[in-house]
Motif scaffolding. Sequence first.
Motif, PDB file in Angstrom:
ATOM      1  N   ALA A   1       0.851  -1.187   0.000  1.00  0.00           N
ATOM      2  CA  ALA A   1       0.000   0.000   0.000  1.00  0.00           C
ATOM      3  C   ALA A   1       0.888   1.239   0.000  1.00  0.00           C
ATOM      4  N   ILE A   2       0.573   2.185  -0.875  1.00  0.00           N
ATOM      5  CA  ILE A   2       1.364   3.417  -0.990  1.00  0.00           C
ATOM      6  C   ILE A   2       0.474   4.610  -0.665  1.00  0.00           C
ATOM      7  N   SER A   3       0.953   5.483   0.225  1.00  0.00           N
ATOM      8  CA  SER A   3       0.198   6.685   0.562  1.00  0.00           C
ATOM      9  C   SER A   3       1.110   7.903   0.441  1.00  0.00           C
ATOM     10  N   VAL A   4       0.517   9.023   0.029  1.00  0.00           N
ATOM     11  CA  VAL A   4       1.254  10.282  -0.132  1.00  0.00           C
ATOM     12  C   VAL A   4       0.578  11.329   0.729  1.00  0.00           C
ATOM     13  N   GLY A   5       1.371  12.058   1.514  1.00  0.00           N
ATOM     14  CA  GLY A   5       0.818  13.092   2.378  1.00  0.00           C
ATOM     15  C   GLY A   5       1.790  14.233   2.541  1.00  0.00           C
ATOM     16  N   TYR A   6       1.448  15.184   3.402  1.00  0.00           N
ATOM     17  CA  TYR A   6       2.327  16.324   3.632  1.00  0.00           C
ATOM     18  C   TYR A   6       3.658  15.900   4.239  1.00  0.00           C
ATOM     19  N   ASP A   7       3.673  14.728   4.894  1.00  0.00           N
ATOM     20  CA  ASP A   7       4.910  14.263   5.519  1.00  0.00           C
ATOM     21  C   ASP A   7       5.713  13.330   4.615  1.00  0.00           C
ATOM     22  N   GLY A   8       5.304  13.193   3.353  1.00  0.00           N
ATOM     23  CA  GLY A   8       6.066  12.399   2.402  1.00  0.00           C
ATOM     24  C   GLY A   8       5.328  11.162   1.916  1.00  0.00           C
ATOM     25  N   VAL A   9       6.103  10.243   1.354  1.00  0.00           N
ATOM     26  CA  VAL A   9       5.559   9.012   0.789  1.00  0.00           C
ATOM     27  C   VAL A   9       5.820   7.857   1.754  1.00  0.00           C
ATOM     28  N   ARG A  10       4.793   7.088   1.990  1.00  0.00           N
ATOM     29  CA  ARG A  10       4.882   5.963   2.929  1.00  0.00           C
ATOM     30  C   ARG A  10       4.455   4.695   2.209  1.00  0.00           C
ATOM     31  N   VAL A  11       5.242   3.640   2.349  1.00  0.00           N
ATOM     32  CA  VAL A  11       4.944   2.361   1.711  1.00  0.00           C
ATOM     33  C   VAL A  11       4.823   1.290   2.783  1.00  0.00           C
ATOM     34  N   LEU A  12       3.683   0.652   2.840  1.00  0.00           N
ATOM     35  CA  LEU A  12       3.465  -0.476   3.750  1.00  0.00           C
ATOM     36  C   LEU A  12       3.573  -1.764   2.948  1.00  0.00           C
ATOM     37  N   ALA A  13       4.394  -2.681   3.418  1.00  0.00           N
ATOM     38  CA  ALA A  13       4.646  -3.908   2.666  1.00  0.00           C
ATOM     39  C   ALA A  13       4.614  -5.126   3.582  1.00  0.00           C
ATOM     40  N   PRO A  14       4.249  -6.279   3.002  1.00  0.00           N
ATOM     41  CA  PRO A  14       4.298  -7.520   3.789  1.00  0.00           C
ATOM     42  C   PRO A  14       5.724  -7.801   4.237  1.00  0.00           C
ATOM     43  N   SER A  15       5.875  -8.391   5.380  1.00  0.00           N
ATOM     44  CA  SER A  15       7.208  -8.629   5.936  1.00  0.00           C
ATOM     45  C   SER A  15       8.026  -9.621   5.113  1.00  0.00           C
ATOM     46  N   ASP A  16       7.344 -10.472   4.315  1.00  0.00           N
ATOM     47  CA  ASP A  16       8.082 -11.487   3.550  1.00  0.00           C
ATOM     48  C   ASP A  16       8.340 -11.070   2.103  1.00  0.00           C
ATOM     49  N   LEU A  17       8.056  -9.802   1.751  1.00  0.00           N
ATOM     50  CA  LEU A  17       8.284  -9.333   0.383  1.00  0.00           C
ATOM     51  C   LEU A  17       9.622  -8.580   0.324  1.00  0.00           C
ATOM     52  N   ASP A  18      10.525  -9.002  -0.557  1.00  0.00           N
ATOM     53  CA  ASP A  18      11.859  -8.403  -0.571  1.00  0.00           C
ATOM     54  C   ASP A  18      11.833  -6.979  -1.123  1.00  0.00           C
ATOM     55  N   ASP A  19      12.895  -6.223  -0.786  1.00  0.00           N
ATOM     56  CA  ASP A  19      12.987  -4.821  -1.173  1.00  0.00           C
ATOM     57  C   ASP A  19      12.859  -4.615  -2.682  1.00  0.00           C
ATOM     58  N   GLU A  20      13.523  -5.456  -3.429  1.00  0.00           N
ATOM     59  CA  GLU A  20      13.540  -5.292  -4.883  1.00  0.00           C
ATOM     60  C   GLU A  20      12.130  -5.328  -5.459  1.00  0.00           C
ATOM     61  N   ARG A  21      11.301  -6.234  -4.949  1.00  0.00           N
ATOM     62  CA  ARG A  21       9.926  -6.346  -5.437  1.00  0.00           C
ATOM     63  C   ARG A  21       9.101  -5.131  -5.012  1.00  0.00           C
ATOM     64  N   VAL A  22       9.297  -4.680  -3.789  1.00  0.00           N
ATOM     65  CA  VAL A  22       8.548  -3.509  -3.304  1.00  0.00           C
ATOM     66  C   VAL A  22       8.913  -2.270  -4.118  1.00  0.00           C
ATOM     67  N   ILE A  23      10.208  -2.078  -4.352  1.00  0.00           N
ATOM     68  CA  ILE A  23      10.669  -0.908  -5.111  1.00  0.00           C
ATOM     69  C   ILE A  23      10.142  -0.962  -6.542  1.00  0.00           C
ATOM     70  N   SER A  24      10.057  -2.158  -7.112  1.00  0.00           N
ATOM     71  CA  SER A  24       9.518  -2.311  -8.455  1.00  0.00           C
ATOM     72  C   SER A  24       8.061  -1.858  -8.518  1.00  0.00           C
ATOM     73  N   ILE A  25       7.312  -2.190  -7.485  1.00  0.00           N
ATOM     74  CA  ILE A  25       5.902  -1.780  -7.427  1.00  0.00           C
ATOM     75  C   ILE A  25       5.793  -0.261  -7.300  1.00  0.00           C
ATOM     76  N   VAL A  26       6.650   0.321  -6.469  1.00  0.00           N
ATOM     77  CA  VAL A  26       6.635   1.779  -6.296  1.00  0.00           C
ATOM     78  C   VAL A  26       7.010   2.463  -7.608  1.00  0.00           C
ATOM     79  N   ARG A  27       7.997   1.908  -8.308  1.00  0.00           N
ATOM     80  CA  ARG A  27       8.454   2.510  -9.563  1.00  0.00           C
ATOM     81  C   ARG A  27       7.314   2.567 -10.594  1.00  0.00           C
TER      82      ARG A  27
END
Length: 245
Positions: free
Chosen positions: A29-55
Amino acid sequence: MTALAHSLDFGGEVVSFSIERTSRRKTVAISVGYDGVRVLAPSDLDDERVISIVRKKGRWLLRKQAGYRELGGAPITREFVSGETFHYLGRQYRLKVVPDTSAVITRITARGSTLVAPVLPEAGTLVRRAAVRSALRHWYRDHAKVHFRVRSKAMADLLGITRPTVHVVDQSKRWGSCDARGHIRLNWRLIMAPMTLVDYVIAHEACHVLEHNHSKRFWRSLETIMPGYESRVRHLDRLGHLFVW
């Protein structure tokens, strides 16, 4: 829950974000607010996959961030009680909440530099604040409809175009917009700003009736009807957060 900082470059514009991991999530889940961008991810999902989704959300992220930047900062907290200061066309007005047994509906009245808000004496704190907030919003919107349409006609005359249709809207992240039909939408909160800044936003959107992007032709049109508009942009950037509540 741990948070890791990352950043991505989208065509020269960098988006920084934190990844917060939690075993309670199954998807990103990706949220954008006045304090920046926040990404909530499952604990078993690696960084590379999360960053790919954000990209893949790059265009959406840039659009959202631009909206928050346009209003110049985080909204200020309001209590909607006597003594608070509110702005109207750049001038400061003091709010005065008064008990009134006949005030079934709270309606704002301007008396000099005071905005008077009658409320039922027996109303609780939360009910009273909600009534005053709603009344202020209605008062601002009513005045915005009058001023925005008058100034839109003036800008249209300068550009030599037919006066565009103007809608006063509630949009928390933008001062104004213009759709493909040439209809202009203006944030009612803009009526709190000085008229010079109101004129800038209206002039900007009126120029979009001629040019639906920020091409050289667009900026030439804006400069023609409003020389030195850049200073108004900077002024609105400094004041914008005062008008968001």
